[in-house]
Scaffold this active site. Structure first.
Site, mmCIF file in Angstrom:
data_model
loop_
_atom_site.group_PDB
_atom_site.id
_atom_site.type_symbol
_atom_site.label_atom_id
_atom_site.label_comp_id
_atom_site.label_asym_id
_atom_site.label_seq_id
_atom_site.Cartn_x
_atom_site.Cartn_y
_atom_site.Cartn_z
ATOM 1 N N ASP A 1 0.865 -1.182 0.000
ATOM 2 C CA ASP A 1 0.000 0.000 0.000
ATOM 3 C C ASP A 1 0.904 1.236 0.000
ATOM 4 O O ASP A 1 2.126 1.116 0.034
ATOM 5 C CB ASP A 1 -0.986 -0.042 1.172
ATOM 6 N N ASP B 1 -8.164 -7.439 0.852
ATOM 7 C CA ASP B 1 -7.213 -7.694 1.930
ATOM 8 C C ASP B 1 -7.859 -7.352 3.261
ATOM 9 O O ASP B 1 -8.776 -6.539 3.317
ATOM 10 C CB ASP B 1 -5.981 -6.790 1.774
ATOM 11 N N CYS C 1 -12.268 -28.376 7.250
ATOM 12 C CA CYS C 1 -10.977 -27.702 7.033
ATOM 13 C C CYS C 1 -9.816 -28.695 7.129
ATOM 14 O O CYS C 1 -9.833 -29.615 7.939
ATOM 15 C CB CYS C 1 -10.815 -26.598 8.073
ATOM 16 N N CYS D 1 -6.528 -27.582 7.515
ATOM 17 C CA CYS D 1 -5.360 -26.840 8.007
ATOM 18 C C CYS D 1 -4.674 -27.599 9.157
ATOM 19 O O CYS D 1 -5.250 -28.534 9.714
ATOM 20 C CB CYS D 1 -5.779 -25.443 8.444
ATOM 21 N N CYS E 1 -6.826 -27.876 12.347
ATOM 22 C CA CYS E 1 -7.988 -28.766 12.278
ATOM 23 C C CYS E 1 -7.602 -30.224 12.080
ATOM 24 O O CYS E 1 -8.331 -31.125 12.491
ATOM 25 C CB CYS E 1 -8.920 -28.321 11.162
ATOM 26 N N HIS F 1 -5.405 -21.228 10.887
ATOM 27 C CA HIS F 1 -6.728 -21.732 10.490
ATOM 28 C C HIS F 1 -7.545 -20.635 9.805
ATOM 29 O O HIS F 1 -8.149 -20.861 8.756
ATOM 30 C CB HIS F 1 -7.510 -22.273 11.693
HETATM 31 ZN ZN LIG Z 1 -8.627 -25.281 10.041
#
Ligand SMILES: [Zn+2]
Length: 401
Positions: free
Chosen positions: A116, A290, A328, A330, A333, A359
């Site tokens: 930015d 964003d 999920c 990730c 998880c 996550h």
């Molecule tokens: Zn997750």
């Protein structure tokens, strides 16, 4: 990802003045692959690789997406990250970063980076603002209180030295609810500064995006879009929204303002990152967005899940063996229970903050990727309806930025 060495080619270190629209040496920098209603699925090509759009850009405020290693960021599906010119200018300084090879090497992120201009921080930290004039803006640094100044030329120079792939124009971003006279002035200065920054130096292969202002005032937003698009940039942002105005007003404005921007260049909505908001702006034709939300929420012990927001501090998670989100994949998880994550959060353990941030990033990146697949398949409205339906399942209320 394309090989940076190939796309960078023999480009000079800085581009000659006024070169816009062809900084990658003849390679088109944006392609729309499919549309579904107003929504688009595309690819943004940068000097450090391609970005599939719609794209969620994690924010690396101080040269780091807080608590997350760049390798983990990549594994979570991030294609591009955002760096804050304001913070990097003061700490450690663009001279240090340039000396160490530029921001990509400095932060060990080889993929695309958007910086930015620093304007948002200057104008949102109102009590540090000292004054603005046609030449630039004067303010007190949040780091040491010393007076500092940004101009379109300095915003260009700092971003050129950081070496980002996409630089943003310095703009005047007023908060919601200011009087119309001040909004008129914000639009005028934003155009004046964009005109100057367009002529200023750039890093090799660096794209430059213009920013439109005008809040949700249709006449002023149209004026700003006509002026900024008239100058010609590699992409265009809707700035000055999501700054505290009512949500319905903001989404309505995105709906009529996005089509004011060219179809053949990327459209960036600055500062939205809640799941519902992401789906709404994608549907209205936004390609990039964003927000610091995933990591900020993570630090408060909250998780974004496909069935809504979870507050891990809530006692009902104390003995829950389930993952945060059954859907999920990730690291949080796939290996840890809600009960364990709650324990970490309650004890202020760094691992808990890290796992929650990971996550949340994974969740939003996957949401944007799923929306992209839905656009390519021509079923965005079904996808959105199903996703919003699931998001409303949680007994904990929907959360808006
Ligand atoms: Zn997750």
């Amino acid at each position: 990802m394309t090989d940076p060495a190939q796309t960078r080619g023999d480009l000079p270190d800085t581009l000659p003045s006024g070169v816009t629209g062809d900084p990658l040496g003849g390679v088109p920098h944006f392609r729309v692959l499919a549309t579904d209603g107003a929504a688009r699925a595309g690819v943004l090509r940068t000097a450090h690789g391609d970005v599939p759009t719609p794209a969620f850009m994690p924010v690396g405020t101080r040269g780091t997406v807080r608590n997350v290693d760049p390798e983990e960021l990549r594994a979570a599906g991030a294609a591009i990250v955002l760096g804050n010119t304001y913070h990097l200018h003061f700490r450690p300084g663009e001279d240090v970063i340039e000396e160490l090879g530029g921001l990509h090497i400095f932060m060990a992120w080889e993929g695309p980076i958007l910086t930015d201009s620093g304007g948002f921080q200057v104008f949102s930290l109102r009590d540090t603002l000292l004054g603005r004039d046609d030449e630039g803006v004067t303010f007190r640094s949040v780091y040491d209180g010393a007076a500092a100044r940004f101009t379109p030329e300095s915003a260009a120079r700092i971003q050129a030295r950081l070496g980002s792939d996409v630089a943003m124009c310095l703009d005047v971003c007023p908060p919601a609810g200011i009087d119309r006279g001040e909004l008129v002035e914000a639009v005028r200065l934003t155009t004046l500064w964009a005109k100057r920054q367009r002529e200023a130096e750039r890093a090799s292969g660096q794209l430059l995006f213009g920013i439109t202002q005008g809040a949700a005032d249709e006449e002023l937003r149209r004026r700003s879009a006509a002026e900024i698009v008239g100058l010609g940039f590699d992409g265009y942002a809707l700035g000055g929204l999501s700054v505290g105005e009512p949500r319905d007003e903001m989404l309505d404005a995105v709906g009529w303002a996005a089509p004011l921007l060219p179809t053949e260049t990327p459209r960036y909505f600055m500062g939205i990152g809640d799941p519902e908001g992401i789906l709404e702006v994608i549907e209205r034709g936004i390609d990039m967005f964003d927000c610091v939300l995933p990591t900020r929420l993570g630090r408060t012990g909250a998780a974004l899940t496909s069935s809504g927001r979870l507050n891990l501090r809530n006692a009902r998670h104390a003995r829950d063996p389930r993952p945060l989100d059954e859907r999920c994949t990730c690291p949080a998880c796939s290996r840890f229970s809600r009960a364990y994550l709650r324990h970490l959060v309650n004890q202020g353990e760094l691992l808990g903050l890290r796992l929650l941030s990971l996550h949340n990033l994974h969740f939003l990146l996957e949401l944007a990727a799923s929306a992209r697949r839905a656009i390519l398949a021509g079923r965005l409205s079904d996808f959105k309806r199903e996703a919003l339906g699931r998001l409303a399942e949680s007994e904990e209320t929907l959360w808006h930025s």
